[in-house]
Design an enzyme around this catalytic site. Structure first.
Site, PDB file in Angstrom:
ATOM      1  N   TRP A 217      -7.733 -39.891  -0.072  1.00 40.24           N
ATOM      2  CA  TRP A 217      -8.498 -40.571  -1.122  1.00 40.24           C
ATOM      3  C   TRP A 217      -7.701 -41.767  -1.667  1.00 40.24           C
ATOM      4  O   TRP A 217      -8.275 -42.796  -2.002  1.00 40.24           O
ATOM      5  CB  TRP A 217      -8.781 -39.580  -2.266  1.00 40.24           C
ATOM      6  CG  TRP A 217      -9.562 -40.187  -3.402  1.00 40.24           C
ATOM      7  CD1 TRP A 217     -10.922 -40.250  -3.517  1.00 40.24           C
ATOM      8  CD2 TRP A 217      -9.037 -40.818  -4.582  1.00 40.24           C
ATOM      9  NE1 TRP A 217     -11.273 -40.884  -4.688  1.00 40.24           N
ATOM     10  CE2 TRP A 217     -10.127 -41.238  -5.356  1.00 40.24           C
ATOM     11  CE3 TRP A 217      -7.757 -41.067  -5.048  1.00 40.24           C
ATOM     12  CZ2 TRP A 217      -9.989 -41.897  -6.573  1.00 40.24           C
ATOM     13  CZ3 TRP A 217      -7.601 -41.730  -6.257  1.00 40.24           C
ATOM     14  CH2 TRP A 217      -8.698 -42.141  -7.011  1.00 40.24           C
ATOM     15  N   HIS A 218      -6.373 -41.605  -1.716  1.00 42.95           N
ATOM     16  CA  HIS A 218      -5.551 -42.677  -2.285  1.00 42.95           C
ATOM     17  C   HIS A 218      -5.431 -43.871  -1.361  1.00 42.95           C
ATOM     18  O   HIS A 218      -5.119 -44.974  -1.818  1.00 42.95           O
ATOM     19  CB  HIS A 218      -4.152 -42.142  -2.633  1.00 42.95           C
ATOM     20  CG  HIS A 218      -4.136 -41.348  -3.898  1.00 42.95           C
ATOM     21  ND1 HIS A 218      -4.437 -40.014  -3.935  1.00 42.95           N
ATOM     22  CD2 HIS A 218      -3.875 -41.707  -5.175  1.00 42.95           C
ATOM     23  CE1 HIS A 218      -4.360 -39.576  -5.187  1.00 42.95           C
ATOM     24  NE2 HIS A 218      -4.022 -40.590  -5.963  1.00 42.95           N
ATOM     25  N   GLY A 219      -5.638 -43.682  -0.088  1.00 48.28           N
ATOM     26  CA  GLY A 219      -5.554 -44.825   0.801  1.00 48.28           C
ATOM     27  C   GLY A 219      -5.673 -44.422   2.245  1.00 48.28           C
ATOM     28  O   GLY A 219      -5.341 -43.294   2.623  1.00 48.28           O
TER      29      GLY A 219
END
Lengths: 472, 391
Positions: free
Chosen positions: A320-322
């Site tokens: 989700w963060h990258g």
């Protein structure tokens, strides 16, 4: 547009305050429309070309929530939910993960053309908010909204639109219909905004300069002191940057009568990784807990299933963060630590002196941020090797300490619950008219005004102003 | 008490927001930031492309930040706090030493083997120019202020001595191999013991004393190589005058004038003036080489020498028995020109950053000066555009 910009603070916000509060409170729908209009403009300032995408997201969530709501036939409700969730994930997947996926497939020998896709601002946040609305409606935790403008307002609401916190629909569903803006909320909201702005402008951005300088150095050229300094600077930067944004979002929400839940609770005082994740990015971890971990079975199942659930949740949290391998490894890293604390060394951790468990936690957290900040896993490993390598001192570290000592000191103090302590001292002394209550009431407000002016000074003289969490 | 405090805060907060935007929009400080030495951002123009990409709103952000109410005052205050309250070693990219202001050099060491190739390129360019022209070419290398004071850098900061030494050595060898006259002022200043008074403490140039030393070294070298017998002024030929005006060096300027170190500018007035005519960019100008202020309190800068940079300056002393000279290079030329013209019939100087009518080669071949002097500081040896363009 970012909160810590001149255009936001001195053009957008005053204009919105003037237009919004000139409308009588009884005309709630008109106030909502004003808020929606300004929120759309807020998003459009970053590049209106992605406006259509978020409108599509709103339309999907609005139109599929109606058949997904309790009352209809269960298969039809489930189908509506599944289709809408897939549509949301497809949008997120295409814009955020298509390039990463194609690049990795190509590494296996395929020769697919790599698409040129620009990541729309805030897509991870508004997609998760949209899914939160759908799932809450499906579960019957909130009623399906028949007015599409209200759904649009929930998703578009500018304080939390581009960088969170991920506001659950149930949190503000009632306030979209009925809320009461008050002087007290306006004051406490704007005080919170000023403190958040100062955290961003005076601490996060300055620590960012230091972190960027170190992380732009080849690991082979780093001494251990410099590597540690860079890692600690980034540890400070990411906390103050993100928590500042949350402070400003919560404060702005309060000004307009919305009460968002807290997103951070002094995470760097944690004494275990489990506690850290109860205090860090609370809205994200609770989202994954409620919408993924628990539906997967949570911890009320066999140990092997629990391990599987945790690995799935944290791999996805990393992703989700990258869209990069270091984020996936970062997520798995936390999964392993959380599993370790639950099944292996958690009890030992409970028994060791607090300062040891605190050092343990911070050491692992700092290493996790090295993984998070590095462009590649190779760089992260090189940096970690430098942190524990030979060659302790160098001139560069001396220079950075002399140049940034004040922000390192301020950051350390601000990461501790000093505010909570002061509030306790000033509020709970029994005397309601003495000096301490006076300080308790006036102190934060005067401090907020001073910080606002200092942030303004920093703002006009600084071009270094990126928000880290915008890329998510 | 709580209600009163809330009301008071709300009023202050809202007033601050509205007053900043009102003052920003109603009051303008102009379009130039003197201390930053740059033009402030202008308001963006609206186009479909700029609107869609977000550039239009970014442009407004830059414009508003640049024109924000009280910006200069607040930045000066910020600089003051960083200098005198936080005691930061580097403020606004200026290293603040007790007796001198220096440039901050970023960290990093790299392989300098490319320098000999770069020096060959420079020397080949100069050789080609020398072969095409009839006159004498002299290349003057000057230490930049931060190179001159490299020993004043604290141990923990980078003075780039290793790079400057390697560059100087490479240039010296390359020019020597091709028989091009090279006046290496670093060696001359070293032979004098690098006295502090030769270079400015608060500006990135040399002081007027350094300019005089350069003037003498250049003419001595020309006389030695050509036998032209140019007159070199001695200390008895002029009065050395300390101007009482506050001097705003470029480095102090970046500190909002908060560290002038008591430095003052000097000029030399000839005891027996040499009459001349001066033309700036073709137009007749006042026949002076110093742009002196009207009052003794007015702040002056390095621009007092020759009045700053002009595209083309001509100084005609109408002594046709003397040779003509062309000077080009960095702003270090300006202070030296205030004396060099005394040795020549006509002295011209070109600022190749702005002179676009002809190339340097065309200019030289057309005018055929007897002497061409190129003055470069050691940070610009290998810059081949602007004043480093030899084509």
């Amino acid at each position: 547009m970012v909160f810590s910009s001149f255009s936001f603070i001195f053009v957008f916000l005053p204009a919105l305050l003037a237009v919004y509060f000139i409308v009588p409170a009884r005309l709630r729908e008109l106030r909502n429309i004003i808020l929606l209009g300004f929120s759309i403009f807020f998003y459009a300032c970053g590049g209106p070309k992605f406006l259509s995408l978020i409108v599509v997201s709103v339309l999907i969530n609005y139109s599929f929530a109606l058949p997904a709501a309790p009352g209809g036939s269960p298969p039809r409700r489930k189908a509506a939910l599944v289709i809408a969730v897939i549509a949301n994930l497809a949008l997120l997947g295409f814009y955020k993960y298509a390039v990463f996926t194609v690049e990795n497939i190509n590494r296996l020998g395929a020769g697919f053309p790599v698409p040129e896709i620009t990541l729309p601002i805030g897509i991870s946040f508004f997609t998760f908010q949209g899914m939160s609305y759908l799932i809450d409606v499906y579960r019957g935790d909130a009623p399906a909204e028949r007015n599409p403008l209200r759904v649009a307002l929930y998703i578009f609401l500018f304080p939390q639109l581009v960088a969170g916190p991920i506001v659950r629909y149930t949190t503000i569903a009632d306030e979209i219909h009925i809320r009461e803006e008050s002087t007290e909320d306006f004051a406490s909201g704007s005080v919170r905004f000023c403190f958040g702005l100062a955290k961003k402008m005076l601490v996060a951005n300055v620590l960012g300069e230091l972190a960027d300088a170190v992380f732009s150095t080849t690991p082979a050229d780093l001494t251990s002191s410099l590597a540690w300094l860079g890692a600690l600077a980034y540890t400070g930067q990411i906390y103050f940057d993100f928590s500042a944004y949350s402070d400003m979002a919560i404060g702005l929400g309060k000004i307009f009568g919305f009460h968002f839940l807290e997103n951070f609770n002094y995470p760097y005082i944690s004494k275990s990784i489990t506690e850290f994740w109860r205090r860090w990015h609370i809205s994200l971890s609770t989202w994954f807990r409620d919408y993924l971990y628990i539906p997967l079975g949570g911890n009320r199942c066999k140990i092997s299933r629990q391990i599987f659930n945790i690995l799935v949740v944290w791999t996805l949290t990393g992703l989700w963060h990258g869209a990069a391998w270091n984020f996936i490894v970062w997520g798995v890293y936390f999964a392993v630590l959380l599993l370790g604390e639950r099944f292996v060394w958690g009890r030992i951790l409970d028994r060791v002196p607090k300062f040891i468990s605190h050092i343990y936690t911070m050491l692992l957290v700092v290493l996790s941020w090295v993984l998070f900040r590095s462009q590649t896993i190779g760089y992260a490993l090189g940096m970690i090797k430098a942190m524990f390598g030979a060659g302790f001192a160098d001139g560069r570290t001396v220079y950075y300490l002399k140049e940034y000592w004040w922000v390192l000191a301020a950051g350390t103090a601000a990461a501790l619950p000093v505010k909570t302590l002061l509030e306790r001292v000033t509020e709970n002394n029994g005397d309601k008219h003495g000096f301490l209550p006076f300080i308790g009431v006036w102190g934060p407000k005067l401090a907020a005004l001073v910080l606002l002016v200092l942030s303004y000074i920093r703002l006009v003289g600084s071009s270094f102003n990126p928000f880290i969490y915008f890329r998510f | 008490m709580r209600t009163a405090a809330n009301r008071f805060f709300c009023i202050c907060f809202v007033l601050f927001l509205f007053s900043v935007v009102a003052v920003t929009l109603l009051y303008s400080d102009g379009n130039v930031s003197y201390y930053e030495n740059r033009t402030l951002a202008s308001a963006p123009t609206l186009s479909g492309e700029s609107l869609l990409s977000g550039e239009y709103f970014d442009g407004w952000e830059s414009y508003l930040c640049d024109h924000a109410a009280g910006r200069t005052t607040l930045l000066r205050l910020k600089t003051r706090v960083e200098l005198d309250l936080l005691f930061l070693p580097v403020v606004n990219d200026i290293l603040v030493c007790p007796d001198v202001l220096l440039g901050f050099n970023s960290y990093g060491v790299w392989d300098t083997s490319y320098l000999s190739e770069s020096a060959d390129e420079l020397a080949d360019g100069l050789l080609s120019l020398q072969e095409d022209m009839k006159g004498y070419l002299c290349y003057v290398g000057l230490p930049h202020q931060y190179s001159y004071y490299s020993s004043k850098y604290p141990d923990y900061l980078e003075n780039r001595e290793w790079l400057k030494e390697a560059a100087r050595s490479a240039v010296s060898s390359a020019l020597s191999e091709r028989g091009i006259a090279f006046v290496d002022m670093a060696l001359i200043f070293d032979s004098l013991g690098r006295p502090d008074e030769m270079y400015s403490a608060t500006d990135h140039h040399y002081s007027y004393l350094g300019a005089i030393e350069t003037y003498r070294a250049v003419l001595e070298r020309i006389n030695n190589d050509t036998g032209l017998g140019l007159t070199i002024l001695s200390n008895d030929d002029y009065s050395f005058i300390r101007l009482p005006n506050p001097f705003m060096g470029s480095r102090n300027r970046r500190l909002y004038g908060l560290r002038d170190m008591g430095e003052r500018a000097y000029i030399a007035i000839l005891n027996e003036p040499i009459p001349f005519e001066r033309y700036n960019d073709g137009a007749k100008a006042e026949p002076v080489v110093f742009s002196l202020p009207q009052t003794e309190t007015e702040t002056i800068t390095y621009n007092i020498y020759m009045g700053g940079d002009f595209t083309e300056t001509r100084i005609c002393t109408n002594r046709e028995e003397l040779p003509n000279a062309l000077i080009f290079g960095d702003s270090f030329t300006n202070a030296a020109e205030t004396l060099l013209y005394t040795a020549f019939n006509e002295t011209r100087s070109l600022d190749l950053r702005y002179y676009k009518e002809k190339t340097l080669r065309e200019y030289i071949l057309e005018w055929q000066p007897d002497v061409v002097i190129c003055i470069r500081d050691d940070t610009t040896y290998f810059e081949y555009t602007g004043n480093g363009y030899l084509g």
